[in-house]
Design an enzyme around this catalytic site. Structure first.
Site, mmCIF file in Angstrom:
data_model
loop_
_atom_site.group_PDB
_atom_site.id
_atom_site.type_symbol
_atom_site.label_atom_id
_atom_site.label_comp_id
_atom_site.label_asym_id
_atom_site.label_seq_id
_atom_site.Cartn_x
_atom_site.Cartn_y
_atom_site.Cartn_z
ATOM 1 N N LYS A 35 0.835 -1.205 0.000
ATOM 2 C CA LYS A 35 0.000 0.000 0.000
ATOM 3 C C LYS A 35 0.870 1.255 0.000
ATOM 4 O O LYS A 35 0.639 2.206 -0.759
ATOM 5 C CB LYS A 35 -0.917 -0.018 1.233
ATOM 6 C CG LYS A 35 -1.947 1.092 1.220
ATOM 7 C CD LYS A 35 -2.731 1.172 2.517
ATOM 8 C CE LYS A 35 -3.804 0.116 2.586
ATOM 9 N NZ LYS A 35 -4.525 0.145 3.871
ATOM 10 N N THR A 85 -10.853 0.485 12.992
ATOM 11 C CA THR A 85 -11.365 -0.162 14.203
ATOM 12 C C THR A 85 -12.491 -1.106 13.776
ATOM 13 O O THR A 85 -13.660 -0.831 14.008
ATOM 14 C CB THR A 85 -11.915 0.880 15.214
ATOM 15 O OG1 THR A 85 -12.820 1.772 14.510
ATOM 16 C CG2 THR A 85 -10.818 1.686 15.845
ATOM 17 N N GLU A 148 -13.824 12.172 12.352
ATOM 18 C CA GLU A 148 -13.894 12.434 10.912
ATOM 19 C C GLU A 148 -15.265 11.985 10.412
ATOM 20 O O GLU A 148 -15.740 10.938 10.786
ATOM 21 C CB GLU A 148 -12.780 11.603 10.249
ATOM 22 C CG GLU A 148 -12.743 11.662 8.776
ATOM 23 C CD GLU A 148 -12.575 13.087 8.281
ATOM 24 O OE1 GLU A 148 -11.605 13.744 8.690
ATOM 25 O OE2 GLU A 148 -13.437 13.544 7.504
ATOM 26 N N PHE A 149 -15.883 12.795 9.570
ATOM 27 C CA PHE A 149 -17.236 12.460 9.109
ATOM 28 C C PHE A 149 -17.300 12.208 7.606
ATOM 29 O O PHE A 149 -18.366 12.269 7.016
ATOM 30 C CB PHE A 149 -18.209 13.584 9.497
ATOM 31 C CG PHE A 149 -18.173 13.895 10.973
ATOM 32 C CD1 PHE A 149 -18.795 13.056 11.878
ATOM 33 C CD2 PHE A 149 -17.485 15.003 11.454
ATOM 34 C CE1 PHE A 149 -18.748 13.318 13.240
ATOM 35 C CE2 PHE A 149 -17.426 15.274 12.809
ATOM 36 C CZ PHE A 149 -18.055 14.437 13.713
ATOM 37 N N ARG A 151 -17.551 10.773 3.912
ATOM 38 C CA ARG A 151 -18.259 9.661 3.267
ATOM 39 C C ARG A 151 -17.386 9.131 2.145
ATOM 40 O O ARG A 151 -16.786 9.919 1.414
ATOM 41 C CB ARG A 151 -19.568 10.154 2.633
ATOM 42 C CG ARG A 151 -20.576 10.687 3.598
ATOM 43 C CD ARG A 151 -21.536 11.616 2.869
ATOM 44 N NE ARG A 151 -20.851 12.769 2.302
ATOM 45 C CZ ARG A 151 -21.390 13.617 1.417
ATOM 46 N NH1 ARG A 151 -22.614 13.431 0.986
ATOM 47 N NH2 ARG A 151 -20.712 14.648 0.962
ATOM 48 N N ALA A 256 -35.258 4.148 0.675
ATOM 49 C CA ALA A 256 -35.543 2.765 1.063
ATOM 50 C C ALA A 256 -34.920 1.826 0.043
ATOM 51 O O ALA A 256 -34.761 2.170 -1.122
ATOM 52 C CB ALA A 256 -37.049 2.555 1.118
ATOM 53 N N CYS A 264 -18.475 1.124 8.035
ATOM 54 C CA CYS A 264 -18.730 2.056 9.146
ATOM 55 C C CYS A 264 -20.061 1.823 9.854
ATOM 56 O O CYS A 264 -20.082 1.381 10.993
ATOM 57 C CB CYS A 264 -18.641 3.484 8.647
ATOM 58 S SG CYS A 264 -17.044 3.833 7.900
HETATM 59 C C1 UGA Z 1 -20.738 6.840 6.755
HETATM 60 C C2 UGA Z 1 -21.215 8.239 7.188
HETATM 61 O O1 UGA Z 1 -22.192 8.720 6.267
HETATM 62 C C3 UGA Z 1 -20.049 9.222 7.265
HETATM 63 O O2 UGA Z 1 -20.494 10.479 7.753
HETATM 64 C C4 UGA Z 1 -18.988 8.643 8.213
HETATM 65 O O3 UGA Z 1 -17.854 9.484 8.306
HETATM 66 C C5 UGA Z 1 -18.548 7.286 7.697
HETATM 67 O O4 UGA Z 1 -19.697 6.407 7.623
HETATM 68 C C6 UGA Z 1 -17.543 6.727 8.658
HETATM 69 O O5 UGA Z 1 -17.913 6.391 9.783
HETATM 70 O O6 UGA Z 1 -16.363 6.729 8.337
HETATM 71 P P1 UGA Z 1 -20.110 5.779 4.371
HETATM 72 O O7 UGA Z 1 -19.959 4.485 5.114
HETATM 73 O O8 UGA Z 1 -19.066 6.195 3.406
HETATM 74 O O9 UGA Z 1 -20.230 6.993 5.425
HETATM 75 O O10 UGA Z 1 -21.465 5.677 3.559
HETATM 76 P P2 UGA Z 1 -22.914 6.336 3.592
HETATM 77 O O11 UGA Z 1 -23.029 7.292 2.490
HETATM 78 O O12 UGA Z 1 -23.276 6.787 4.948
HETATM 79 O O13 UGA Z 1 -23.792 5.056 3.218
HETATM 80 C C7 UGA Z 1 -23.854 3.938 4.096
HETATM 81 C C8 UGA Z 1 -24.803 2.872 3.570
HETATM 82 O O14 UGA Z 1 -26.139 3.325 3.691
HETATM 83 C C9 UGA Z 1 -24.601 2.500 2.097
HETATM 84 O O15 UGA Z 1 -24.656 1.096 1.980
HETATM 85 C C10 UGA Z 1 -25.787 3.147 1.399
HETATM 86 O O16 UGA Z 1 -26.190 2.448 0.258
HETATM 87 C C11 UGA Z 1 -26.854 3.083 2.497
HETATM 88 N N1 UGA Z 1 -27.913 4.108 2.375
HETATM 89 C C12 UGA Z 1 -27.612 5.428 2.449
HETATM 90 C C13 UGA Z 1 -29.233 3.703 2.212
HETATM 91 O O17 UGA Z 1 -29.540 2.495 2.164
HETATM 92 N N2 UGA Z 1 -30.219 4.661 2.120
HETATM 93 C C14 UGA Z 1 -29.936 5.985 2.178
HETATM 94 O O18 UGA Z 1 -30.881 6.801 2.097
HETATM 95 C C15 UGA Z 1 -28.601 6.383 2.348
#
Ligand code: UGA
Length: 439
Positions: A35, A85, A148-149, A151, A256, A264
């Site tokens: 990596k 983690t 960190e937030f 996506r 949905a 995460c």
């Molecule tokens: C999530 C959080 O949104 C971030 O803010 C956070 O920093 C990150 O985890 C983390 O902890 O590091 P991420 O895992 O990249 O981010 O993805 P999301 O965009 O949150 O989507 C998560 C899951 O929910 C995906 O499988 C997506 O398809 C699903 N989802 C999302 C739905 O089924 N419906 C929705 O309306 C939105």
């Protein structure tokens, strides 16, 4: 400012390159030699839009390098902890071994005045414990927690333009010094007027798990409504649109479908429950168990729907699965709902072909018993049903007329409520989706 970033996964690698973009000199440290070599050669080890360009720019500036040797972090003033983690095998709790190992090695190279900044998602109480370790080993060094937030899929923009900065700080006077250092690191972001929330350690740690739990709850709420829509003949998409107009509710994260996956949300809600249990507050989070259950039930329902559409039996039926990544614009397949459904269909006798624009290499490696195709057309060749399980834009743009010529039966199951029902039905397809009436 001289900065080190420990852990160069999705979070750390993007953070390291972004810190260079903000004007700093950065060394990224990771134990994974291949990596580190890839990053050093400007080759992203994962798919993330915009990251390759950012990484290339950062390396070309001469202010970014990567190393497997933590001693290269010596001389940096701020050290970001960005290691993973993951969920512990067979348990809900987070596996803290990478965080522990990173801090143990980092304290060997810290100097008084250095600031360790935790970004990993950790069980509440971790920062206080690590702060004791850091200051015990290196008097004068400090620790802050700065969740960190970002996506995946938007990691670069989320890092460079976050919607808030949360600093979990020790008591003054160290707190004041740590805050000034963090403000210096994030100077352009701070001066852009980004809201800042200054807290103690425990609050900063909880902000992250609370935010992810809320997002997971919102998704499972609408998916629970989808279950009811299936029972009553109502339409979950219209329902989400209608309640989403209320700005106290909001339309975001009310899509949905197959539910949440990834590295995460699933593990974070479980680790949160495990930690609440340790703290004697498990009752407060029992609802998250239901959030998890609703989410996992969607995968089972998807398989049932596929069986229903395939005239009651999956045996020998050819099924095309569009999407393997846990969400679009990512090659991350950790806890991917799409792959989970594909595997269940295969176990029940279907002949499954999975395709994805970015996640095929990862999928082939982690799911060697599944079969893969390079293109949607190849996956759908003589298919009895086509399942859209990850809503990549290129799948939403498929022409249902032309696509209809490659399949055996024009049956599409929209696992993400993302296709245009009228367009597909207009082209003669049977359209089915979670939480919506069949035709
Ligand atoms: C999530 C959080 O949104 C971030 O803010 C956070 O920093 C990150 O985890 C983390 O902890 O590091 P991420 O895992 O990249 O981010 O993805 P999301 O965009 O949150 O989507 C998560 C899951 O929910 C995906 O499988 C997506 O398809 C699903 N989802 C999302 C739905 O089924 N419906 C929705 O309306 C939105």
């Amino acid at each position: 400012m001289k900065i080190s970033v420990i852990g160069c996964g999705y979070l750390g690698a993007v953070h390291a390159a972004s810190m260079v973009e903000l004007g700093h000199e950065v060394v990224g440290i990771d134990v994974d030699q291949p990596k580190v070599e890839a990053l050093q050669q400007a080759t992203p080890p994962f798919y993330e839009p915009g990251f390759e360009a950012l990484l290339g720019r950062a390396l070309a500036s001469g202010r970014l390098r990567f190393s497997t040797d933590v001693r290269d972090a010596a001389g940096s003033i701020v050290h970001f902890l960005c290691v993973g983690t993951p969920q512990k095998r067979g348990e809900y709790a987070a596996d803290m071994r990478y965080v522990e190992a990173a801090v143990e090695s980092l304290v060997q190279v810290l100097a008084p005045g250095d600031l360790v900044v935790g970004k990993s998602t950790v069980p509440v109480g971790t920062a206080a414990r690590l702060a004791e370790l850091v200051t015990g080993k290196v008097p004068g060094a400090m620790l802050a927690w700065n969740p960190e937030f970002l996506r995946e899929g938007y990691a670069v923009a989320d890092t460079l333009h976050p919607d808030r900065l949360v600093y979990g700080l020790p008591a003054d006077p160290e707190g004041e010094t740590a805050r000034a250092l963090l403000d210096e690191v994030y100077a352009p972001i701070v001066s852009a007027g980004t809201p800042q929330v200054i807290t103690d350690y425990a609050t900063a740690e909880m902000v992250k798990t609370a935010a992810n739990s809320f997002l997971a709850t919102k998704i499972s709420f609408i998916n629970a409504m989808a279950e009811l829509c299936e029972a009553t003949g109502a339409d979950v998409k219209q329902l989400a649109d209608a309640i989403g107009h209320d700005d106290r509710i909001g339309r975001k994260f009310l899509n949905a479908g197959l539910g949440f996956g990834g590295g995460c949300l699933p593990k974070d809600i479980r680790a949160f429950m495990a930690r609440a249990g340790e703290l004697g507050a498990d009752q407060a989070l029992t609802f998250l168990r239901e959030v998890d259950n609703i989410n996992m039930r969607r995968r089972i329902r998807m398989v049932e729907l596929a069986r229903e559409v395939c005239d009651g039996s999956l045996l020998g039926k050819r099924v095309a699965v569009l999407g393997a990544a846990f969400k679009p614009e990512s090659d991350d397949i950790r806890d991917s709902p799409a792959l989970n459904v594909a595997a269940q269909l295969q176990l029940q006798g279907a002949v499954v072909l999975v395709t994805d624009p970015a996640a095929l290499d990862n999928s082939r490696r982690e799911w060697p018993h599944l079969d893969f195709a390079e293109t949607p057309e190849e996956a759908a060749d003589r298919a009895d049903a086509v399942l859209l399980l990850t809503e990549w834009p290129q799948y939403l743009e498929l022409d249902p007329v032309a696509f209809g010529r490659v399949v055996r039966k024009k049956r599409v199951l929209d696992g993400r409520n993302a296709l245009s029902r009228t367009t597909w039905e207009g082209a003669g397809w049977t359209y089915r989706a979670l939480g919506r009436r069949g035709t």
